[in-house]
Every structure is written in structure tokens, then in C-alpha cells.
Design a protein around this motif. Structure first.
Motif, short mmCIF file in Angstrom:
data_model
loop_
_atom_site.label_atom_id
_atom_site.label_comp_id
_atom_site.label_asym_id
_atom_site.label_seq_id
_atom_site.Cartn_x
_atom_site.Cartn_y
_atom_site.Cartn_z
N LEU A 183 49.44 29.93 34.04
CA LEU A 183 48.84 30.84 35.03
C LEU A 183 47.32 30.93 34.87
CD1 LEU A 183 51.39 33.83 35.05
CD2 LEU A 183 51.31 31.87 36.58
N SER A 184 46.76 30.05 34.00
CA SER A 184 45.31 30.12 33.71
C SER A 184 44.45 29.94 34.96
CB SER A 184 44.92 29.06 32.68
OG SER A 184 45.65 29.24 31.49
N HIS A 185 44.97 29.17 35.94
CA HIS A 185 44.16 28.92 37.15
C HIS A 185 44.02 30.17 38.02
CE1 HIS A 185 48.29 28.58 38.45
NE2 HIS A 185 47.91 28.63 39.70
N LEU A 186 44.73 31.24 37.68
CA LEU A 186 44.65 32.46 38.49
C LEU A 186 43.61 33.45 37.97
CD1 LEU A 186 48.45 33.05 39.21
CD2 LEU A 186 46.77 31.89 40.63
N LYS A 187 42.76 32.95 37.05
CA LYS A 187 41.72 33.82 36.48
C LYS A 187 40.85 34.43 37.59
CE LYS A 187 38.12 34.21 33.06
NZ LYS A 187 37.39 33.65 31.95
N GLY A 188 40.76 35.75 37.60
CA GLY A 188 39.90 36.46 38.56
C GLY A 188 40.42 36.47 39.98
N LYS A 189 41.64 35.96 40.21
CA LYS A 189 42.15 35.86 41.60
C LYS A 189 42.85 37.15 42.05
CE LYS A 189 41.06 31.56 42.59
NZ LYS A 189 41.59 30.40 41.90
N ILE A 190 43.34 37.93 41.08
CA ILE A 190 44.07 39.14 41.46
C ILE A 190 43.25 40.36 41.05
CG2 ILE A 190 46.25 40.42 41.18
CD1 ILE A 190 47.56 37.74 40.43
N THR A 237 46.25 47.01 40.47
CA THR A 237 47.13 46.99 41.64
C THR A 237 48.47 47.65 41.35
OG1 THR A 237 48.04 44.86 40.95
CG2 THR A 237 46.21 44.80 42.52
N GLY A 238 48.84 47.75 40.05
CA GLY A 238 50.21 48.16 39.70
C GLY A 238 51.09 46.92 39.71
N LEU A 239 52.19 46.98 38.96
CA LEU A 239 53.02 45.77 38.79
C LEU A 239 53.68 45.26 40.08
CD1 LEU A 239 53.85 43.69 36.61
CD2 LEU A 239 55.99 44.94 36.45
N PRO A 240 54.26 46.13 40.92
CA PRO A 240 54.93 45.58 42.12
C PRO A 240 54.00 44.71 42.97
CG PRO A 240 55.57 47.87 41.79
CD PRO A 240 54.50 47.58 40.79
N ARG A 241 52.77 45.18 43.21
CA ARG A 241 51.84 44.40 44.03
C ARG A 241 51.39 43.14 43.26
NH1 ARG A 241 46.32 45.50 46.43
NH2 ARG A 241 45.83 43.36 47.05
N PHE A 242 51.21 43.28 41.93
CA PHE A 242 50.81 42.15 41.09
C PHE A 242 51.84 41.01 41.22
CE2 PHE A 242 50.66 39.72 37.13
CZ PHE A 242 49.30 39.44 37.03
N ILE A 243 53.13 41.36 41.17
CA ILE A 243 54.20 40.36 41.28
C ILE A 243 54.12 39.65 42.63
CG2 ILE A 243 56.73 40.08 41.48
CD1 ILE A 243 56.97 42.44 39.49
N HIS A 244 53.86 40.45 43.67
CA HIS A 244 53.73 39.88 45.01
C HIS A 244 52.57 38.87 45.06
CE1 HIS A 244 53.52 39.69 49.37
NE2 HIS A 244 52.23 39.94 49.26
N GLU A 245 51.44 39.25 44.47
CA GLU A 245 50.25 38.38 44.47
C GLU A 245 50.50 37.09 43.69
OE1 GLU A 245 47.13 38.72 45.99
OE2 GLU A 245 48.16 40.29 47.10
N ILE A 246 51.17 37.21 42.54
CA ILE A 246 51.45 36.04 41.71
C ILE A 246 52.27 35.02 42.50
CG2 ILE A 246 52.93 35.26 39.79
CD1 ILE A 246 50.52 36.10 38.53
N ASP A 302 48.69 37.81 27.10
CA ASP A 302 49.21 37.56 28.45
C ASP A 302 48.36 36.45 29.08
OD1 ASP A 302 51.00 37.77 30.47
OD2 ASP A 302 50.78 39.91 30.76
N SER A 303 48.41 36.32 30.40
CA SER A 303 47.72 35.15 30.99
C SER A 303 46.38 35.55 31.59
CB SER A 303 48.57 34.58 32.11
OG SER A 303 48.49 35.43 33.25
N LEU A 304 45.61 34.56 32.01
CA LEU A 304 44.33 34.84 32.65
C LEU A 304 44.51 35.40 34.05
CD1 LEU A 304 42.18 31.85 31.34
CD2 LEU A 304 41.90 34.27 30.78
N ALA A 305 45.75 35.43 34.56
CA ALA A 305 46.00 36.09 35.85
C ALA A 305 45.82 37.59 35.69
CB ALA A 305 47.40 35.77 36.35
N SER A 306 46.05 38.09 34.46
CA SER A 306 46.00 39.54 34.26
C SER A 306 45.14 39.92 33.05
CB SER A 306 47.41 40.08 34.05
OG SER A 306 47.99 39.49 32.92
N ASN A 307 44.21 39.05 32.67
CA ASN A 307 43.33 39.39 31.56
C ASN A 307 42.02 38.62 31.73
OD1 ASN A 307 42.47 40.58 29.19
ND2 ASN A 307 44.20 39.87 27.96
N HIS A 308 40.98 39.09 31.06
CA HIS A 308 39.68 38.43 31.21
C HIS A 308 39.47 37.34 30.18
CE1 HIS A 308 38.81 41.62 34.05
NE2 HIS A 308 39.22 42.48 33.14
N THR A 309 40.18 37.43 29.04
CA THR A 309 40.02 36.43 27.98
C THR A 309 41.38 36.12 27.34
OG1 THR A 309 39.70 38.11 26.28
CG2 THR A 309 37.71 37.27 27.32
#
Ligand SMILES: [Zn+2]
Length: 395
Positions: free
Chosen positions: A66-73, A77-86, A314-321
């Protein structure tokens, strides 16, 4: 041979040593650990550093793919919306995903991580996990709410496991995604496999309040989000118990479990689950919790019952480093009273124990080859990590 010293050495398996000296062979194996208070004397070619020396970090929860999702979400947002975005953003070209994952591996290396438990849903990152500096354990993740698809889902997972075994030669195990994304039948199929192939199992646990609502009362935003993507969810019936109890009750009793996030785990769940043997490892990913839910788990309650805590980025989809040290700094900021020694233990030896690699890494003990990190820029006077604290691998 190298002889290395710093203001303090944190062997992790024993108390920190002021001005201690680590002796290593050319291969990086620990040969000796000297307490200068006892064995004073000048050593030739001694390397002396400013800061503390700790073993290589163990990141027990990440998703390289999921590293390519860095800064995309967006954050918060809360988890339900996060899952939708992923699920919306996941469809990317293989090459982009692999390049970003390779950058992720490099980032972890720079941050002194020597071992990682990595969640995989595809085989894209497998080639990146061999022959590098980091020892990987792949958790092949399966999910699916349709009972009749359980066998097929597990068969797909086992195909990936066999591919790792035959071609990529690193430890791997089958793991369910999260209580809200698996059926009882799927857990039964996973258990069948685990019973004959015992290995650590992980799952995402109680990452949002809505998960608790869904399991206890059969309602809430998580359930409605899942219903949108899977019409079968309308038939899903709440077991009327905590999602954590439900998961543990449907998995084999005698396996090692890494329960990840635990952002909303209530005290009564913690108290009960801490009695389990073999222990459940509580994997904390505070950076991701703050990113998605703007909240951190109830660590004070956790500490009343256990020290079986490990750290995940966790992944860069939900973290900065992708840095275990950054997670520890975040924890220190929110819980200034937690001793650095304890935090370092969570980020090293406990993680190694959870992934079954503590015989080789996780502490400065004779014969181990744990890697060495210089942690510097901390408040040495009060022994606290600060936002200026950094890590540099020196072995
Ligand atoms: Zn995760």
C-alpha cells in the motif's frame, strides 16, 4: 571485530548500561557486553557515540503493497470512509505499486528496522522480501464474508504461501483481515490450515468504534459501508459479543496471535484476553490510529495487565513514515511516564518474540545478530524520547 560504546547501551534483555561497551565479531554477532563499572580499562579502537545504542527495530505490522497510497487519503476520515477510499484507490499499475513498495523497504532500512511482519494480499512485494537487510514474515491476508466462498479464499491464500515457500524462502502464515471482513466459515478454513501449519497469526482489531457497534448491536456506519460494497452484508448477523472474543473463539487456541490496533478495545476485553496462553501480542500502530481515527489505544489499561506489546507502522496509506522509532516518539508524547526502556523493548525484543525470531534478533545477547541502532537527540537527562530524536543504523 568492532567495539562500540555510547552514553547508554540498552541490551533490552537486561537493564541499560551506562557507558557500556558492545563487542561484535566481523559478522555483527554479539560477542560480549561490558559494564565499564566492573571491567574498567582502555580498549583499543573503541567507537564512541553520543546517544543510546539499541538493537535493530522490529516492525510487526506493515503493508508494503500500500506504499503507493502515501498522502492519497486525507487524515481523520474515520475507518469506514478510509476502507472505502482504500478500495477505490487500490487499482494501480503493478509497476507503480512495486516501485513504491521498494522505496518502503529502503525507508524501513534507513530507520533501523531489521525485521518486519508484512501483510500481503497479492504477490507483488514478494521479490522485495528476499536477500535484503530486513527479515520479513509475510502474513498472507484473506477476507470474505460469503460463507460459500470460504474454501476458495483459503485455497487462494495457500497458493501464495506455497509460492513464498518454493520461490521466495521467507517465513509466512495465513491471517484473517479483521472481524468485520471474514465469515465464521472462513475462520474455520483458516484454522484447519493453521492447525497443521502452526505459525503466528495476525488480524486488525477494534480499530473503530463502529466495529464494536456492529458486533454488539448489528448496526452502525461500518456495517452500512460494508453493505454498500457487499449486498450480502445485509444478511450478516451480529454475534452479540465483542469482535475480539469472536475472533479468538474462532481461531485455534494454541497459536501465537498479534492483535493489531486495538484502538477501541475496552478494559474488560483486555483483562480477559491477557489471561490467554500463549499470549496475545498487542500490536500498536499509534501513527495510523491518529491518521485515521485521531485516537490512541488505552495503553494505561493495557499496562495494568500485560507488557506483551509490539509496534507496527501500518502502511503509508495511513501513516507519514515507516519508522518504529517515530511510533515510539508518538507514544512517548502521549504517555510521558512510560520509561524509554519499556518502549524500546516493545520496538525490539517483543516484536522478535511475536514473529518467532527472538533467538537471533531483538536484544544484545551473546550469539545474536540483532543489528545496532544509534538513537540520538533524546533527552538523556530525563531519559525521554523527544520530537528531535533520530535513529541511525550503525551495523
Ligand atoms: Zn493494517
Amino acid at each position: 571485530m568492532r567495539k562500540i560504546s555510547a552514553n547508554y547501551i540498552f541490551p533490552v534483555s537486561s537493564s541499560p548500561i551506562k557507558n557500556g561497551i558492545l563487542i561484535l565479531d566481523n559478522d555483527g554477532k554479539v560477542k560480549d557486553l561490558i559494564d565499564p563499572g566492573k571491567d574498567a580499562g582502555e580498549l583499543e579502537n573503541l567507537e564512541v557515540y553520543n546517544g543510546i545504542l539499541v538493537p535493530g527495530f522490529v516492525n510487526t505490522h506493515t503493508h508494503l503493497e500500500l506504499s503507493h497510497l502515501k498522502g492519497k487519503i486525507p487524515t481523520g476520515t474515520g475507518l469506514p470512509r478510509f476502507i472505502h477510499e482504500i478500495s477505490r484507490l487500490r487499482e494501480n499499475e503493478k509497476i507503480t505499486i512495486r516501485d513504491a513498495a521498494a522505496q518502503g523497504v529502503k525507508e524501513m532500512e534507513r530507520n533501523g528496522i531489521v525485521a518486519a511482519g508484512d501483510i500481503s494480499n497479492t504477490d507483488i512485494s514478494f521479490p522485495l522480501k528476499v536477500n535484503g537487510k530486513i527479515r520479513f514474515h509475510t502474513f498472507v491476508e484473506v477476507f470474505g464474508l460469503k460463507p460459500k466462498e470460504a474454501k476458495e479464499k483459503v485455497r487462494e491464500g495457500i497458493t501464495f504461501l506455497n509460492l513464498i515457500k518454493e520461490k521466495f524462502y521467507h517465513p509466512a502464515s495465513l491471517s484473517p483481515h479483521a472481524p468485520y471482513s471474514v465469515s465464521r466459515e472462513l475462520l474455520a478454513e483458516i484454522s484447519k490450515y493453521i492447525n497443521t501449519n502452526p505459525a503466528p497469526v495476525t488480524f486488525h482489531n477494534q480499530e473503530c468504534m463502529e466495529e464494536l457497534e456492529m458486533f454488539s448491536y448489528n448496526k452502525g456506519k461500518l456495517k452500512s459501508t460494508l453493505e454498500k460494497t457487499d449486498p450480502d452484508m445485509t444478511k450478516w448477523e451480529s454475534p452479540g459479543i465483542s469482535s475480539l472474543f469472536w475472533m479468538l473463539g474462532n481461531l485455534p487456541e494454541k497459536i501465537k496471535i498479534l492483535s493489531v490496533h486495538n484502538t477501541y478495545t475496552p478494559a474488560k476485553d483486555i483483562e480477559t484476553v491477557c489471561k490467554r496462553e500463549p499470549p496475545v501480542y498487542w500490536t500498536l500502530c499509534p501513527g495510523a490510529n491518529l491518521y485515521i481515527e485521531k485516537r490512541i489505544p488505552d495503553i494505561n489499561t493495557l499496562l495494568l495487565y500485560t507488557n506483551n506489546i509490539t509496534i507496527g507502522t501500518d502502511s503509508l496509506a495511513s501513516n507519514h513514515t515507516l519508522s518504529v522509532l517515530d511510533e515510539l516518539i508518538t507514544l512517548q508524547k502521549h504517555f510521558p511516564e512510560i520509561p524509554v526502556e519499556k518502549l524500546i523493548n516493545w520496538g525490539t525484543l517483543n516484536g522478535a518474540k511475536a514473529l518467532n525470531i527472538d533467538k537471533e534478533i531483538g536484544s544484545f545477547e551473546t550469539g545474536k545478530k540483532p543489528g545496532i541502532n544509534l538513537v540520538y537527540g533524546l533527552d538523556l537527562q530525563n531519559m525521554k524520547l523527544t520530537k528531535e530524536t533520530k535513529v541511525k543504523p550503525i551495523m
